[in-house]
Design an enzyme around this catalytic site. Structure first.
Site, PDB file in Angstrom:
ATOM      1  CB  CYS A   2      -1.076  -0.037   1.006  1.00  0.00           C
ATOM      2  SG  CYS A   2      -2.061   1.382   1.096  1.00  0.00           S
ATOM      3  CD  GLU A 130      -0.894  -2.322  -5.017  1.00  0.00           C
ATOM      4  OE1 GLU A 130       0.445  -1.842  -5.384  1.00  0.00           O
ATOM      5  OE2 GLU A 130      -0.803  -2.454  -3.851  1.00  0.00           O
TER       6      GLU A 130
END
Length: 310
Positions: A2, A130
């Site tokens: 992340c 992402e």
């Protein structure tokens, strides 16, 4: 993994979105917002939050003095834990601490003591970005915006559809935030105090392994949230056992403009138009066919060369 998130709600709305029912209470309460101590850096709502930015983090009230009788508080913290042993400029510790791997926490010189000392927290976000690493045919990594499933009519990239509201009887009605498990630490050096955190990540399950092999540890039930924050009664090993790969998420492709961490405009999390997605897909296919043709051409030339040698 992340490495970028988004949170555009102002302070008061974040408090409303984090409202909960304390034990033995029939009404919802909002966690208080505690003062900021982060080298003059403050929380700024943003569509593209990057490491070293400051964001609101949900923590147990046990470790904080506050005038209100409550179990949870909101504390602005900097993304990226500063190691306790670091001295001097907080920017120069040279460690990658934006994420911490769930599998390594208990054996880590940095994270294990923090976990043992009750440094559990929850990082709040409307979504996270992402980049697809599983598509080996593409030269550039396509970014996606991942977020919690929303009620009918609520679109995470269109704030006009959120209809945010709060009252003590019904609680928060509006955009649903992600609650990501993390660890935090209070770093002090020569009068400077900085609260900083790391997002816990784990191996992806079938929900996200098509996109990336890692995913943040997302708490998607009140039971998980309560257990992770209850540092008085839920011991570290038991708390870690509550961290499971989330099974339900939503996502859409976004522009590569989000690749630049300094770019904070509202179009960062906008859904990529179909025509652009089609162009991206076609470009990837074209790249694959070109490579395939080159391989065939090379194999043909090699074969011809061998024949001539005979």
């Amino acid at each position: 993994m992340c490495g970028r998130t988004g949170l555009t709600l102002p302070k008061d709305k974040v408090q409303c979105a984090c409202s909960y029912k304390p034990k033995n209470s029939d009404s919802y309460t909002k966690p208080p917002w505690l003062p900021e101590f982060n080298a003059s850096k403050e929380y700024t709502p943003s569509h593209n939050i990057a490491p070293t930015d400051v964001t609101p983090v949900l923590v147990s009230a046990t470790n904080f003095e506050n005038d209100e009788q409550c179990g949870r508080v909101l504390k602005p913290m900097m993304w990226g834990i500063i190691p306790p042993w670091h001295k001097g400029d907080y920017k120069n510790h040279n460690l990658s601490t934006n994420n911490c791997r769930l599998e390594n926490i208990k054996s880590s010189k940095l994270y294990s003591p923090i976990l043992s000392n009750g440094g559990r927290c929850i990082i709040l976000a409307e979504g996270f970005y992402e980049w697809q690493t599983t598509n080996k045919l593409s030269k550039s990594k396509q970014p996606y915006y991942i977020y919690a499933p929303q009620d009918d009519g609520v679109k995470v990239d269109e704030p006009d559809t959120w209809n945010n509201s709060f009252d003590k009887e019904k609680g928060w009605k509006g955009i649903r935030l992600l609650h990501m498990a993390g660890l935090y630490h209070v770093w002090q050096n020569e009068g400077t105090i900085i609260y900083s955190y790391s997002v816990i990540t784990m191996e992806s399950n079938s929900t996200m392994d098509w996109l990336h092999h890692r995913m943040p540890a997302i708490l998607d039930s009140e039971e998980q949230i309560e257990a992770w924050l209850d540092i008085d009664n839920v011991k570290p090993d038991m708390a870690l056992a509550y961290l499971k790969p989330v099974k339900v998420l939503s996502w859409h492709q976004v522009s590569t403009a989000v690749n630049n961490s300094r770019y904070k405009a509202s179009d960062c999390n906008k859904r990529l138009p179909e025509e652009k997605k089609n162009k991206t897909t076609q470009k990837t296919l074209n790249s694959w066919f070109v490579k395939a043709e080159k391989r065939k051409s090379t194999e043909s030339n090699d074969s011809e060369s061998k024949k001539q040698k005979k």
